[in-house]
Write an enzyme that holds these catalytic residues in place. Structure first.
Site, PDB file in Angstrom:
ATOM      1  N   THR A  10      25.445  49.440   3.956  1.00 31.33           N
ATOM      2  CA  THR A  10      24.325  49.283   2.799  1.00 31.33           C
ATOM      3  C   THR A  10      23.110  50.111   2.644  1.00 31.33           C
ATOM      4  OG1 THR A  10      23.068  47.073   2.133  1.00 31.33           O
ATOM      5  CG2 THR A  10      23.119  47.766   4.439  1.00 31.33           C
ATOM      6  N   ASN A  12      20.611  48.967   1.602  1.00 36.18           N
ATOM      7  CA  ASN A  12      19.451  48.416   1.020  1.00 36.18           C
ATOM      8  C   ASN A  12      18.678  47.249   2.369  1.00 36.18           C
ATOM      9  OD1 ASN A  12      17.616  45.174   0.738  1.00 36.18           O
ATOM     10  ND2 ASN A  12      19.212  44.398  -0.270  1.00 36.18           N
ATOM     11  N   LYS A  15      17.619  43.961   3.828  1.00 37.18           N
ATOM     12  CA  LYS A  15      18.855  44.223   4.684  1.00 37.18           C
ATOM     13  C   LYS A  15      19.027  44.410   6.468  1.00 37.18           C
ATOM     14  CE  LYS A  15      23.017  42.381   2.474  1.00 37.18           C
ATOM     15  NZ  LYS A  15      24.155  42.652   0.868  1.00 37.18           N
ATOM     16  N   ASP A  72      28.195  40.255   3.815  1.00 36.24           N
ATOM     17  CA  ASP A  72      28.713  39.704   1.907  1.00 36.24           C
ATOM     18  C   ASP A  72      27.946  38.635   1.762  1.00 36.24           C
ATOM     19  OD1 ASP A  72      29.487  40.367  -1.275  1.00 36.24           O
ATOM     20  OD2 ASP A  72      30.446  38.822  -0.330  1.00 36.24           O
ATOM     21  N   SER A  73      27.083  38.289   0.831  1.00 35.33           N
ATOM     22  CA  SER A  73      26.682  36.804   1.263  1.00 35.33           C
ATOM     23  C   SER A  73      26.375  37.074  -0.737  1.00 35.33           C
ATOM     24  CB  SER A  73      24.883  37.230   1.788  1.00 35.33           C
ATOM     25  OG  SER A  73      24.484  38.437   1.174  1.00 35.33           O
ATOM     26  N   TYR A 152      17.232  35.776  -4.632  1.00 33.00           N
ATOM     27  CA  TYR A 152      17.150  34.386  -5.214  1.00 33.00           C
ATOM     28  C   TYR A 152      15.648  33.831  -4.665  1.00 33.00           C
ATOM     29  CZ  TYR A 152      21.244  35.549  -7.875  1.00 33.00           C
ATOM     30  OH  TYR A 152      21.770  36.206  -8.736  1.00 33.00           O
ATOM     31  N   ASP A 153      15.702  34.366  -3.205  1.00 35.79           N
ATOM     32  CA  ASP A 153      14.140  33.887  -2.556  1.00 35.79           C
ATOM     33  C   ASP A 153      13.022  33.596  -3.217  1.00 35.79           C
ATOM     34  OD1 ASP A 153      15.465  34.865  -0.574  1.00 35.79           O
ATOM     35  OD2 ASP A 153      14.012  36.762   0.142  1.00 35.79           O
ATOM     36  N   LYS A 171      11.937  33.614   8.217  1.00 35.47           N
ATOM     37  CA  LYS A 171      13.397  33.946   7.280  1.00 35.47           C
ATOM     38  C   LYS A 171      14.425  34.062   8.276  1.00 35.47           C
ATOM     39  CE  LYS A 171      16.141  35.635   4.297  1.00 35.47           C
ATOM     40  NZ  LYS A 171      15.948  36.991   2.632  1.00 35.47           N
ATOM     41  N   HIS A 176      20.960  32.092   5.970  1.00 33.72           N
ATOM     42  CA  HIS A 176      22.436  32.585   6.448  1.00 33.72           C
ATOM     43  C   HIS A 176      22.414  33.866   7.557  1.00 33.72           C
ATOM     44  CE1 HIS A 176      20.329  34.662   2.473  1.00 33.72           C
ATOM     45  NE2 HIS A 176      21.885  34.901   2.770  1.00 33.72           N
TER      46      HIS A 176
HETATM   47  P1  IMP Z   1      25.550  41.623  -1.514  1.00 31.88           P
HETATM   48  O1  IMP Z   1      24.696  42.551  -1.217  1.00 31.88           O
HETATM   49  O2  IMP Z   1      27.153  41.949  -2.495  1.00 31.88           O
HETATM   50  O3  IMP Z   1      25.636  40.958  -0.004  1.00 31.88           O
HETATM   51  O4  IMP Z   1      24.638  41.121  -2.785  1.00 31.88           O
HETATM   52  C1  IMP Z   1      24.931  39.148  -1.847  1.00 31.88           C
HETATM   53  C2  IMP Z   1      23.368  39.154  -3.317  1.00 31.88           C
HETATM   54  O5  IMP Z   1      23.022  37.782  -3.269  1.00 31.88           O
HETATM   55  C3  IMP Z   1      22.524  39.655  -3.491  1.00 31.88           C
HETATM   56  O6  IMP Z   1      22.049  41.297  -4.420  1.00 31.88           O
HETATM   57  C4  IMP Z   1      21.183  38.810  -3.951  1.00 31.88           C
HETATM   58  O7  IMP Z   1      21.282  38.621  -5.057  1.00 31.88           O
HETATM   59  C5  IMP Z   1      21.723  37.349  -2.926  1.00 31.88           C
HETATM   60  N1  IMP Z   1      21.569  37.678  -1.793  1.00 31.88           N
HETATM   61  C6  IMP Z   1      22.283  37.784  -0.682  1.00 31.88           C
HETATM   62  N2  IMP Z   1      21.225  37.146   0.447  1.00 31.88           N
HETATM   63  C7  IMP Z   1      19.807  36.593  -0.090  1.00 31.88           C
HETATM   64  C8  IMP Z   1      18.460  36.571   0.532  1.00 31.88           C
HETATM   65  O8  IMP Z   1      19.018  36.427   1.830  1.00 31.88           O
HETATM   66  N3  IMP Z   1      18.099  35.650  -0.441  1.00 31.88           N
HETATM   67  C9  IMP Z   1      17.767  36.457  -1.687  1.00 31.88           C
HETATM   68  N4  IMP Z   1      19.257  36.318  -2.026  1.00 31.88           N
HETATM   69  C10 IMP Z   1      20.171  37.227  -1.686  1.00 31.88           C
END
Ligand code: IMP
Length: 194
Positions: A10, A12, A15, A72-73, A152-153, A171, A176
């Site tokens: 990532t 990000n 993260k 992935d979340s 979405y926090d 947090k 998760h």
């Molecule tokens: P990923 O980067 O493909 O895992 O995208 C997961 C998406 O789920 C993110 O862009 C957020 O919109 C949402 N998401 C995942 N984890 C969180 C969190 O801890 N807080 C708020 N939104 C989250």
């Protein structure tokens, strides 16, 4: 397996910070994929969080040859049949996801606003291929509150505060990603023989 360096698939910053905080006691340096010289953006077309985590890990592993973790979340909202789920990142333009979600839940009663964040972390090395999972139960509120965190926090309520009103430490303790990372932490600690 003793490792002193991992690439996280990532760029990000939020993260990366969360991951570095949790894994730092193991003395593992966590590089972003950019720092590791990998410029990967594979199609996340898996059927679930663990498929997508492994797709991301594989792309960075193939580019760097270093041990990789990828997460992935997403947010699963019961009143929406589990949506946005694996599509959470693409649900709305960045910064508009909370407003869109509040709109979709207009008129939905308190007890039906239950939701959970899910996270799957894949670990891929020359000898390992594993996934670790975590979840965080909550409810979708009625307005955006708080300025911490991301995504979405601001609408995800844990008790009477939103996730965006929690400090980073608070947090990490309940999230998760924190839960999945603690599973990974335990595994790495045990398998390094410490
Ligand atoms: P990923 O980067 O493909 O895992 O995208 C997961 C998406 O789920 C993110 O862009 C957020 O919109 C949402 N998401 C995942 N984890 C969180 C969190 O801890 N807080 C708020 N939104 C989250």
């Amino acid at each position: 397996m003793k490792m002193n360096k991992l690439v996280m698939a990532t760029n990000n910053a939020n993260k990366l910070r969360e991951v570095r905080e949790i894994l730092s006691p193991l003395g593992i340096k966590v590089l972003s994929q950019q720092e590791a010289g990998a410029n990967c953006d594979p199609d996340e077309n898996g059927a679930d969080f663990s498929d997508n985590a492994m797709i991301k890990a594989k792309a960075v592993y193939e580019a760097t040859g270093l041990p990789v973790i990828a997460d992935d979340s997403g947010l699963c909202v019961d009143a929406l049949g589990g949506r946005p789920g694996v599509h959470s990142a693409r649900y709305a333009p960045k910064g508009q996801e909370c407003a869109k979600l509040l709109g979709e839940l207009e008129g939905v009663a308190d007890e039906k606003r239950t939701a959970r964040f899910r996270c799957c972390i894949a670990l891929l090395t020359d000898t390992e291929r594993r996934t670790f999972e975590g979840k965080c139960e909550g409810r979708i509120g009625y307005e955006e509150r708080g300025t911490n965190g991301f995504g979405y926090d601001p609408v995800f309520m844990v008790g009477d505060r939103t996730m965006a009103e929690l400090s980073a430490d608070e947090k990490n303790a309940i999230s998760h990603r924190g839960a999945a990372l603690r599973e990974l932490y335990t595994y790495l600690k045990e398998s390094s023989g410490e």
